[in-house]
Design a protein around this motif. Structure first.
Motif, short mmCIF file in Angstrom:
data_model
loop_
_atom_site.label_atom_id
_atom_site.label_comp_id
_atom_site.label_asym_id
_atom_site.label_seq_id
_atom_site.Cartn_x
_atom_site.Cartn_y
_atom_site.Cartn_z
N GLY A 40 6.00 7.41 -22.40
CA GLY A 40 4.65 8.38 -22.33
C GLY A 40 3.58 7.70 -21.68
O GLY A 40 2.94 8.06 -20.63
N ILE A 41 3.28 6.34 -22.09
CA ILE A 41 2.18 5.44 -21.68
C ILE A 41 2.46 5.23 -20.08
O ILE A 41 1.63 5.18 -19.36
N SER A 42 3.77 4.98 -19.73
CA SER A 42 4.08 4.59 -18.53
C SER A 42 3.86 5.94 -17.37
O SER A 42 3.31 5.54 -16.50
N ALA A 43 4.50 7.04 -18.02
CA ALA A 43 4.00 8.08 -17.22
C ALA A 43 2.42 8.32 -17.06
O ALA A 43 2.03 8.95 -15.83
N ASP A 44 1.82 8.13 -17.93
CA ASP A 44 0.30 8.50 -18.04
C ASP A 44 -0.29 7.58 -17.00
O ASP A 44 -1.12 7.81 -16.27
N ARG A 45 0.21 6.23 -16.80
CA ARG A 45 -0.31 5.40 -16.04
C ARG A 45 0.14 5.75 -14.46
O ARG A 45 -0.54 5.50 -13.52
N LYS A 46 1.33 6.15 -14.28
CA LYS A 46 1.67 6.70 -13.04
C LYS A 46 0.94 7.83 -12.61
O LYS A 46 0.51 7.96 -11.30
N VAL A 47 0.52 8.72 -13.32
CA VAL A 47 -0.13 9.90 -13.06
C VAL A 47 -1.57 9.41 -12.67
O VAL A 47 -2.11 9.83 -11.45
N THR A 48 -2.28 8.36 -13.39
CA THR A 48 -3.57 7.74 -12.94
C THR A 48 -3.21 7.35 -11.45
O THR A 48 -4.29 7.23 -10.78
N THR A 50 -1.38 7.92 -9.14
CA THR A 50 -1.16 8.90 -8.20
C THR A 50 -2.42 9.55 -7.68
O THR A 50 -2.84 9.49 -6.53
N THR A 51 -3.23 9.79 -8.82
CA THR A 51 -4.55 10.43 -8.38
C THR A 51 -5.55 9.45 -7.64
O THR A 51 -6.27 9.93 -6.62
N ARG A 52 -5.48 8.33 -8.10
CA ARG A 52 -6.37 7.16 -7.43
C ARG A 52 -6.15 6.86 -5.83
O ARG A 52 -6.53 7.09 -5.07
N THR A 53 -4.55 6.95 -5.83
CA THR A 53 -4.24 6.72 -4.52
C THR A 53 -4.10 7.87 -3.46
O THR A 53 -4.77 7.91 -2.17
N VAL A 54 -4.13 9.15 -3.92
CA VAL A 54 -4.42 10.39 -3.06
C VAL A 54 -6.10 10.32 -2.94
O VAL A 54 -6.57 10.68 -1.68
N ALA A 55 -6.76 10.14 -3.83
CA ALA A 55 -8.09 10.11 -3.58
C ALA A 55 -8.84 9.01 -2.61
O ALA A 55 -9.46 9.21 -1.65
N ASP A 56 -8.11 7.88 -2.92
CA ASP A 56 -8.39 6.73 -1.78
C ASP A 56 -7.79 7.09 -0.37
O ASP A 56 -8.53 6.82 0.46
N LEU A 57 -6.65 7.78 -0.22
CA LEU A 57 -6.05 7.96 1.11
C LEU A 57 -6.93 9.07 1.89
O LEU A 57 -7.51 8.93 2.98
N VAL A 58 -7.46 10.09 1.00
CA VAL A 58 -8.46 11.13 1.67
C VAL A 58 -9.43 10.75 1.88
O VAL A 58 -10.25 10.90 2.90
N ALA A 59 -10.00 9.77 0.93
CA ALA A 59 -11.45 9.30 1.24
C ALA A 59 -11.74 8.32 2.20
O ALA A 59 -12.57 8.08 2.92
N THR A 85 9.32 14.40 -9.91
CA THR A 85 8.30 14.96 -9.45
C THR A 85 8.33 16.66 -9.23
O THR A 85 7.51 17.22 -8.36
N THR A 86 9.09 17.04 -9.98
CA THR A 86 9.50 18.58 -9.89
C THR A 86 8.51 19.46 -10.11
O THR A 86 8.06 20.60 -9.91
N ASP A 87 7.79 18.88 -11.41
CA ASP A 87 6.64 19.69 -11.96
C ASP A 87 5.15 19.02 -11.63
O ASP A 87 4.08 19.40 -12.17
N LEU A 88 5.38 17.98 -10.52
CA LEU A 88 4.27 17.32 -10.20
C LEU A 88 3.30 18.37 -9.28
O LEU A 88 3.77 18.84 -8.64
#
Length: 129
Positions: A40-48, A50-59, A85-88
């Motif tokens: 669960g902790i590993s999944a939470d870190r991956k989600v974080t 992912t959001t940082r990566t998408v935000a950085d790439l767009v910015a 990533t089916t529910d991502l």
């Protein structure tokens, strides 16, 4: 038979087996619980991440077209590896603030979700969160 029954209370040959049988469920529960919590902790870190990566790439780009946005959203699936990533659902929204301080959606794009409608007001944005 009386003699054997009389020796039974002082017989300690099976004590280790009984202690093991009593502790095994507790130890298995602790082990499996630790594995699940770490997943669960590993999944939470991956989600974080992912959001940082998408935000950085767009910015990092001054303007982004539809194909570039699709590439960025597809890259978010790669960041989530090895998790499914089916529910991502990833939604990127650009918010524009006018001279009166009114915030509205300028554009929005989403992966496996619903993009926000262009011109959606800030009140509607808060309600959809």
């Amino acid at each position: 038979i009386r003699h054997r029954l009389g020796r039974l209370p002082s017989d300690e040959r099976g004590v280790s087996a009984v202690e093991f049988a009593l502790l095994l469920p507790l130890m298995l529960t602790l082990y499996l619980g630790t594995v699940e919590v770490s997943q669960g902790i590993s999944a939470d870190r991956k989600v974080t991440l992912t959001t940082r990566t998408v935000a950085d790439l767009v910015a990092q780009v001054s303007s982004v077209n539809n194909s570039g946005m699709n590439d960025i959203l597809t890259a978010s699936s790669s960041v989530m590896t090895p998790f499914s990533t089916t529910d991502l659902k990833v939604t990127v929204t650009s918010v524009k603030i006018d001279a009166n301080g009114m915030a509205t959606v300028d554009w929005s794009d989403s992966l496996n979700g619903t993009a926000r409608a262009k011109g959606m007001s800030e009140l509607a944005l808060v309600r959809t969160e």
